[in-house]
Scaffold this motif. Structure first.
Motif, mmCIF file in Angstrom:
data_model
loop_
_atom_site.group_PDB
_atom_site.id
_atom_site.type_symbol
_atom_site.label_atom_id
_atom_site.label_comp_id
_atom_site.label_asym_id
_atom_site.label_seq_id
_atom_site.Cartn_x
_atom_site.Cartn_y
_atom_site.Cartn_z
ATOM 1 N N LYS A 31 0.554 -1.052 -0.220
ATOM 2 C CA LYS A 31 0.086 0.184 0.118
ATOM 3 C C LYS A 31 0.891 1.216 0.254
ATOM 4 O O LYS A 31 2.209 0.960 0.124
ATOM 5 N N GLY A 32 0.082 2.216 0.261
ATOM 6 C CA GLY A 32 0.692 3.691 0.250
ATOM 7 C C GLY A 32 0.338 4.748 -0.916
ATOM 8 O O GLY A 32 -0.396 4.297 -2.322
ATOM 9 N N LYS A 33 0.066 5.955 -0.738
ATOM 10 C CA LYS A 33 -0.379 6.460 -1.600
ATOM 11 C C LYS A 33 0.476 7.360 -2.125
ATOM 12 O O LYS A 33 0.324 7.734 -3.295
ATOM 13 N N ARG A 34 1.403 7.877 -2.482
ATOM 14 C CA ARG A 34 2.881 7.656 -2.850
ATOM 15 C C ARG A 34 3.277 7.149 -3.837
ATOM 16 O O ARG A 34 4.468 7.054 -5.154
ATOM 17 N N ARG A 35 4.401 6.031 -3.389
ATOM 18 C CA ARG A 35 5.370 5.547 -4.054
ATOM 19 C C ARG A 35 5.393 4.199 -3.803
ATOM 20 O O ARG A 35 4.958 4.164 -2.574
ATOM 21 N N VAL A 36 5.085 2.979 -4.457
ATOM 22 C CA VAL A 36 6.069 1.892 -3.800
ATOM 23 C C VAL A 36 6.977 1.385 -3.133
ATOM 24 O O VAL A 36 8.146 2.446 -3.623
ATOM 25 N N ASP A 37 7.449 1.458 -1.772
ATOM 26 C CA ASP A 37 8.767 0.592 -1.732
ATOM 27 C C ASP A 37 9.079 -0.936 -2.568
ATOM 28 O O ASP A 37 9.127 -2.389 -2.124
ATOM 29 N N TRP A 38 9.905 -0.533 -3.671
ATOM 30 C CA TRP A 38 10.629 -2.198 -4.398
ATOM 31 C C TRP A 38 11.000 -2.768 -3.646
ATOM 32 O O TRP A 38 11.212 -4.090 -3.776
ATOM 33 N N ASP A 39 11.661 -2.143 -2.554
ATOM 34 C CA ASP A 39 12.796 -3.143 -1.768
ATOM 35 C C ASP A 39 12.263 -4.163 -0.762
ATOM 36 O O ASP A 39 12.295 -5.064 -0.705
ATOM 37 N N ASP A 40 10.929 -3.816 -0.332
ATOM 38 C CA ASP A 40 9.937 -4.944 0.097
ATOM 39 C C ASP A 40 9.271 -5.876 -0.656
ATOM 40 O O ASP A 40 9.179 -7.092 -0.514
ATOM 41 N N LYS A 42 11.393 -6.821 -3.557
ATOM 42 C CA LYS A 42 11.909 -7.754 -3.705
ATOM 43 C C LYS A 42 12.236 -8.678 -2.617
ATOM 44 O O LYS A 42 12.088 -10.021 -3.153
ATOM 45 N N GLU A 43 11.932 -7.979 -1.008
ATOM 46 C CA GLU A 43 12.236 -9.103 0.018
ATOM 47 C C GLU A 43 10.965 -10.522 -0.632
ATOM 48 O O GLU A 43 11.483 -11.611 -0.084
ATOM 49 N N TYR A 44 10.007 -9.704 -0.517
ATOM 50 C CA TYR A 44 8.295 -10.580 -0.676
ATOM 51 C C TYR A 44 8.723 -11.684 -1.524
ATOM 52 O O TYR A 44 8.556 -13.057 -1.662
ATOM 53 N N LEU A 45 9.526 -11.205 -3.191
ATOM 54 C CA LEU A 45 9.601 -12.344 -4.395
ATOM 55 C C LEU A 45 10.458 -13.483 -3.866
ATOM 56 O O LEU A 45 10.583 -14.549 -4.116
ATOM 57 N N LYS A 46 11.631 -12.684 -2.701
ATOM 58 C CA LYS A 46 12.589 -14.021 -1.862
ATOM 59 C C LYS A 46 11.906 -15.364 -2.138
ATOM 60 O O LYS A 46 12.340 -16.289 -1.507
ATOM 61 N N GLN A 47 10.788 -15.382 -1.535
ATOM 62 C CA GLN A 47 10.139 -16.898 -0.796
ATOM 63 C C GLN A 47 9.766 -17.362 -2.132
ATOM 64 O O GLN A 47 9.994 -18.945 -2.347
ATOM 65 N N PHE A 48 9.635 -17.374 -3.602
ATOM 66 C CA PHE A 48 9.759 -18.408 -4.412
ATOM 67 C C PHE A 48 11.082 -18.727 -5.113
ATOM 68 O O PHE A 48 10.155 -19.940 -6.014
ATOM 69 N N VAL A 49 11.892 -18.089 -5.006
ATOM 70 C CA VAL A 49 12.938 -18.690 -5.184
ATOM 71 C C VAL A 49 12.983 -20.297 -4.544
ATOM 72 O O VAL A 49 13.201 -20.864 -4.116
ATOM 73 N N GLY A 50 13.423 -20.495 -6.589
ATOM 74 C CA GLY A 50 13.978 -22.204 -6.006
ATOM 75 C C GLY A 50 12.417 -23.089 -6.224
ATOM 76 O O GLY A 50 12.447 -23.920 -6.235
ATOM 77 N N GLU A 51 11.360 -22.168 -6.799
ATOM 78 C CA GLU A 51 9.865 -23.043 -6.592
ATOM 79 C C GLU A 51 9.259 -24.030 -8.508
ATOM 80 O O GLU A 51 10.721 -22.487 -8.928
ATOM 81 N N VAL A 52 8.550 -24.360 -8.537
ATOM 82 C CA VAL A 52 8.586 -24.304 -10.131
ATOM 83 C C VAL A 52 7.234 -24.876 -9.886
ATOM 84 O O VAL A 52 6.319 -25.155 -9.374
ATOM 85 N N TYR A 53 6.626 -23.959 -11.219
ATOM 86 C CA TYR A 53 4.877 -24.043 -11.626
ATOM 87 C C TYR A 53 4.907 -24.817 -12.753
ATOM 88 O O TYR A 53 5.778 -24.117 -13.717
ATOM 89 N N GLU A 54 4.008 -25.385 -12.697
ATOM 90 C CA GLU A 54 3.396 -25.816 -14.098
ATOM 91 C C GLU A 54 1.924 -25.265 -15.077
ATOM 92 O O GLU A 54 1.029 -24.360 -14.233
#
Length: 183
Positions: A31-40, A42-54
């Motif tokens: 969330k946020g009115k002004r801008r996205v905190d892309w560092d947050d 990036k941290e969230y996306l790290k949970q998917f590293v190593g996964e495989v989806y079909e």
């Protein structure tokens, strides 16, 4: 193939009136009115590293490599996003597994950039996908969902595996947004 994590929001896959699948992301995490905190993000996306989806339509296996968090949050495309589309991309990160699973309309292009000659040695795939995000009213309740179309960009590595590289060309669909219905 893992599909789920305690940190993930409520995600549903529905069909629209035409039978097309949409990944419904039921919570706004970034969330946020002004801008996205892309560092947050990036941290969230790290949970998917190593996964495989079909991908259901093609049975292509899509791997999540260590380069996804940096590319997703730091690409030229992401850098140029503003307002609604920036927030849409940030929050779309929550539905990556499902967005891969419902992807369709695969197309292929050869790699043309020297900087990708190793990691995308066999070229690039592009898949269509759709997702929805809630729009909240002043009372904090969901009024409707905005629906977005996007492309999954997948690099075809020399090792024969396909890796999600980025999600680009996010466009809000002009059709009527889905209204929230009590169940």
């Amino acid at each position: 193939m893992k599909n789920g994590n305690d940190e993930r929001s409520s995600i549903d896959v529905i069909k629209d009136a035409d039978g097309n699948k949409i990944v419904m992301i039921n919570d706004i995490r970034f969330k946020g009115k002004r801008r996205v905190d892309w560092d947050d993000v990036k941290e969230y996306l790290k949970q998917f590293v190593g996964e495989v989806y079909e991908i259901a339509e093609t049975e292509d296996l899509i791997y999540i490599g260590g380069d996804l968090p940096d590319e997703y949050t730091g690409s030229e495309y992401t850098y140029n996003l503003k307002g609604t589309l920036a927030k849409a991309k940030a929050n779309a990160s929550q539905g990556i597994p499902e967005m891969i699973e419902i992807a369709d309309k695969r197309s292929f292009t050869h790699n043309r950039k020297t900087k990708h000659k190793i990691k995308a040695a066999k070229g690039w795939y592009r898949y269509d996908t759709r997702f929805g995000l809630p729009v909240y009213g002043q009372d904090g309740e969901v009024e409707r969902y905005n629906i977005f179309h996007a492309y999954l960009i997948v690099r075809y590595d020399n090792n024969g595996k396909k890796y999600l590289y980025d999600i680009i060309n996010i466009k809000k669909e002009a059709s009527n947004p889905l209204c929230h219905q009590e169940t």
